[in-house]
Write an enzyme that holds these catalytic residues in place. Structure first.
Site, mmCIF file in Angstrom:
data_model
loop_
_atom_site.group_PDB
_atom_site.id
_atom_site.type_symbol
_atom_site.label_atom_id
_atom_site.label_comp_id
_atom_site.label_asym_id
_atom_site.label_seq_id
_atom_site.Cartn_x
_atom_site.Cartn_y
_atom_site.Cartn_z
ATOM 1 N N SER A 1 -2.515 -2.260 -2.819
ATOM 2 C CA SER A 1 -2.381 -0.894 -3.328
ATOM 3 C C SER A 1 -3.702 -0.144 -3.203
ATOM 4 C CB SER A 1 -1.907 -0.905 -4.777
ATOM 5 O OG SER A 1 -2.763 -1.699 -5.555
ATOM 6 N N HIS B 1 3.962 -1.019 0.299
ATOM 7 C CA HIS B 1 3.475 -0.954 -1.084
ATOM 8 C C HIS B 1 4.664 -0.800 -2.028
ATOM 9 C CE1 HIS B 1 0.978 1.258 -4.324
ATOM 10 N NE2 HIS B 1 1.073 -0.018 -4.580
ATOM 11 N N GLU C 1 6.195 2.678 -0.533
ATOM 12 C CA GLU C 1 5.256 3.390 0.340
ATOM 13 C C GLU C 1 5.044 2.532 1.587
ATOM 14 O OE1 GLU C 1 2.023 6.236 -1.943
ATOM 15 O OE2 GLU C 1 1.806 4.093 -2.201
ATOM 16 N N ASN D 1 -1.094 6.389 -5.788
ATOM 17 C CA ASN D 1 -2.191 5.989 -6.668
ATOM 18 C C ASN D 1 -3.422 6.873 -6.485
ATOM 19 O OD1 ASN D 1 -0.731 4.080 -7.946
ATOM 20 N ND2 ASN D 1 -1.538 2.338 -6.790
#
Ligand code: 3H9
Length: 690
Positions: A406, A427, A439, A477
């Protein structure tokens, strides 16, 4: 559109790929064909059906807001024409029959469905209610309780479940069209030619009480949306004269169409579908097989990913470094399934079938035949180097090699192999078997074929795949970083965690940032903060969350974090320890608390997302603004009815967003550079664009 006569039956088949949406052209075609059948002396009855394996997905929502949407014949006019047809009309329902499609079918005098068909009125999911008589005819055909359930939930119901209701005259195992033709030619239809749903009396003495109970249920929902409530009102109106009920429904439909909630939900619908369209990938792009997988690492993420694959029926090897870790991983997987069996979400037999697809191993030598390997080991570049070197050694040529990192650089990870074009990021979001977002991180060298295969895998896992470029934190993120930093600074400035969570939950988030932090645990984010402080000179972030960790309050897993949880995970209680921690922290950094309005909290957190989102867009990390929305809607609990951060910003108006960003940049607390407007936001705001 096709019209043919077989025996004394006219068969009208309409087509509008991909889902036979009832566009103006389709409506006009059906109307012409029904009129033709009226004057065709060889025709005694009509069968109406959709081409291409489904009846209809409903009104063509691409037409909403365009002149075609209201062009005559409207759906309501067409429905009238069918219902008042002098020759009986039988609807033959295969595949899906939704929304306006079901409303059209309910105007037919008879309905025959194939056993595999699914029917529903999903309009509430678009912030609407059935607007072509669905709220009036469905209760007459299936009863008020079931109609309330179907219309308020918007869920699809299998034809087999509806077989004994007035909605379906016949459910056939084979071909619904053949069944409908037989029925159209039968004595039953000849002797009772045109029963109309509108003429069925609504015989439900408890109508008002049932509707009241439905409303009470809805008031407990968060967020409270207008469409389901209006749908209940319309269903209650079905107790009166039919045309008055229709008028209530019509008014509500037109008003709902203009609500921000419906606009947000419709945007979300199209945004999810647009995310699947990726630059450089066409239907002709070859896709590699996905018959067998390998998951490296059986921790929380690895176990969740394994369950997602097993749920999709993909056999897999699960690799761990030692027997104890492997056993713990297997126990995690079994635990996930056992909980589902306990909650009756899965049968014991199905659990066992899925677990039988799992092959645990301690050696990479076993897994070389897998089509895709997904790494979910400890978040360290050195550990990833070892894993990818091993994968490079054992995996067959053409295998897709994926990392679930991540935060780390996918290009660097690809560089640990001699086949960087086969490497990409996948992800997943925790819990990986539940969260819809995936993702897909496209590395510098990732081949279109490998990307297309990853998108196919996303579909197989029933996830929403969004492609991201490589950057720290990818789309989700990276944006989250500014969001949580603002939340911590707000506490330093005077807000409490519970005030901030309350404000964000009132905005519509499933959970505010502090509750989320307690749920996922604070140790991982502390490691990321350490990494960022070391890597990025000038990276500023409150030390308050670090102090929380130093107290051992790592979140729910340690019994408490920002909150205490004396009555379990669903009941956060403000913590006196945290209150004292905050007081001491403010004193230490010399912050004088001030009263902060909820509006400032929401604007700072949401515009932090928007400003970073604009940078991500400008850098080409996301291909389009709506992809960023999809990430936030499916992975971060952003309220769906607000359409995602970028759509929300457009609705607020970018010049207003920019004004607030500039106002916040005058706040001396926190990071002075934080609120520098993204150049794209500035440009668009100044030109009045979206
Ligand atoms: C309504 O009916 C109002 C009435 O009550 C009153 C009117 C007066 N129209 O989902 P997929 C497109 S409101 C136009 O990936 P699946 C979709 O954008 C409507 N296009 O496939 C996509 O396009 P693209 C009530 C539509 O097989 C493609 O079809 N109906 C529509 O997984 C494939 O979609 C609904 O809310 C539409 N209605 O699922 C149904 N629907 O290929 C909404 C889809 O260019 N639709 N498209 O990306 C669905 O639930 C699913 O799409 C369905 C198929 C189950 C039909």
């Amino acid at each position: 559109m096709s019209y043919r006569v077989e025996g004394a039956v006219a068969v009208i088949s309409f087509a509008n790929p991909p889902v036979n949406g009832l566009s103006h052209a389709v409506r006009a075609g059906i109307a012409t064909a029904v009129a033709r059948a009226q004057v065709d002396p060889s025709v005694r009855a009509v069968v109406l059906t959709g081409a291409g394996g489904l009846f209809s997905g409903g009104a063509d929502i691409r037409e909403f807001g365009t002149p075609a949407n209201t062009a005559e014949p409207t759906l309501r006019q067409l429905i009238d024409l069918v219902e008042t047809s002098a020759k009986p009309v039988v609807a033959a329902i295969v595949g899906t029959c939704l929304g306006g499609g079901l409303e059209l079918a309910m105007a037919a005098h008879y309905r025959v469905a194939s056993a595999g068909a699914r029917l529903g009125l999903p309009e509430v999911k678009l912030g609407l209610l059935p607007g072509a008589g669905g709220t009036q005819r469905l209760p007459r055909l299936v009863g008020v309780e079931r109609a309330l359930d179907m219309i308020v939930s918007g869920e699809l119901v299998p034809a087999t479940v509806l077989a004994h209701t007035g909605l379906l005259d016949l459910v056939v195992e084979g071909d619904a069209l053949a069944g409908a033709m037989d029925l159209a030619a039968s004595a039953q239809v000849r002797t009772n030619p045109s029963p109309k749903a509108r003429d069925i009396p609504l015989d439900q003495p408890n109508l008002a009480a049932l509707c009241e109970a439905a409303r009470t249920g809805l008031t407990k929902r968060r967020p409270l949306l207008p469409a389901p409530m209006r749908a209940v009102d319309a269903i209650e109106a079905a107790g009166g004269p039919f045309d008055e009920g229709l008028a209530v429904e019509r008014r509500a439909f037109l008003e709902l169409m203009e609500t921000p909630e419906s606009k947000g939900l419709r945007h979300a619908f199209f945004a999810e579908r647009a995310a699947g369209k990726v630059d450089g990938i066409t239907p002709a792009t070859p896709v590699r097989p996905l018959d067998q997988a390998a998951v490296i690492g059986a921790g929380t993420m690895g176990a969740g990913i394994a369950v997602a694959l097993l749920d999709a029926g993909i056999p897999l090897w699960l690799v761990e470094a030692d027997q104890a870790a492997l056993d713990r991983g297997l126990a995690r997987i079994a635990g996930i399934y056992d909980a589902q069996v306990k909650k009756a979400k899965l049968t014991a037999g199905e659990r066992d079938r899925r677990l039988a697809l799992l092959r645990p191993t301690l050696t990479y030598d076993d897994i070389g035949g897998a089509d895709v390997a997904i790494e979910a080991v400890f978040e360290s570049l050195e550990v990833k180097r070892e894993v990818f070197a091993a994968l490079d050694r054992v995996m067959k040529p053409g295998a897709v090699l994926a990392t679930n990192t991540s935060t780390l650089d996918v290009n660097a990870i690809a560089g640990f192999t001699r086949r960087p074009s086969d490497v990409l990021g996948l992800h997943f979001f925790s819990p990986a078997n539940v969260m819809r977002l995936l993702e897909v991180v496209r590395g510098r060298d990732t081949s279109p074929e490998v990307l297309a295969t990853a998108l196919r895998l996303g579909k197989a896992l029933r996830k929403v795949a969004v492609v991201s470029g490589v950057c720290d934190g990818f789309i989700g993120n990276r944006m989250l970083d500014g969001y949580v930093r603002q939340a911590w600074w707000l506490v330093e400035e005077g807000a409490t965690p519970q005030q901030i969570d309350g404000a964000m939950e009132a905005f519509g988030f499933a959970m505010g940032p502090f509750r989320v932090g307690d749920l996922v645990g604070h140790d991982v984010s502390m490691a990321i903060r350490r990494h960022r402080r070391a890597e990025r000179p000038g990276y500023l972030c409150s030390t308050l969350p670090d102090k929380l960790c130093e107290l051992g309050r790592l979140g729910q897993k340690t019994g408490g974090g920002w909150y205490d949880y004396p009555e379990g995970p669903r009941h956060p209680v403000p913590s006196v320890v945290v209150e004292e921690l905050v007081r001491a922290h403010r004193a230490e950094i010399g912050a004088a608390p001030r009263r902060i309005q909820d509006g400032e909290i929401v604007d700072r957190l949401v515009y932090a997302l928007v400003n970073e989102g604009a940078r991500i867009l400008e850098e080409g990390i996301a291909a389009r603004a709506s992809d960023i929305d999809v990430v936030y809607l499916t992975g971060y609990g952003f309220p769906r009815a607000r359409g995602g951060p970028m759509f929300y910003a457009d609705q607020v108006g970018l010049s207003r967003v920019l004004r607030r960003v500039l106002e916040f940049s005058g706040n001396p607390h926190g990071d002075p550079g934080f609120w520098t407007p993204a150049p794209l936001l500035e440009r668009l705001a100044k030109s009045g664009a979206t």
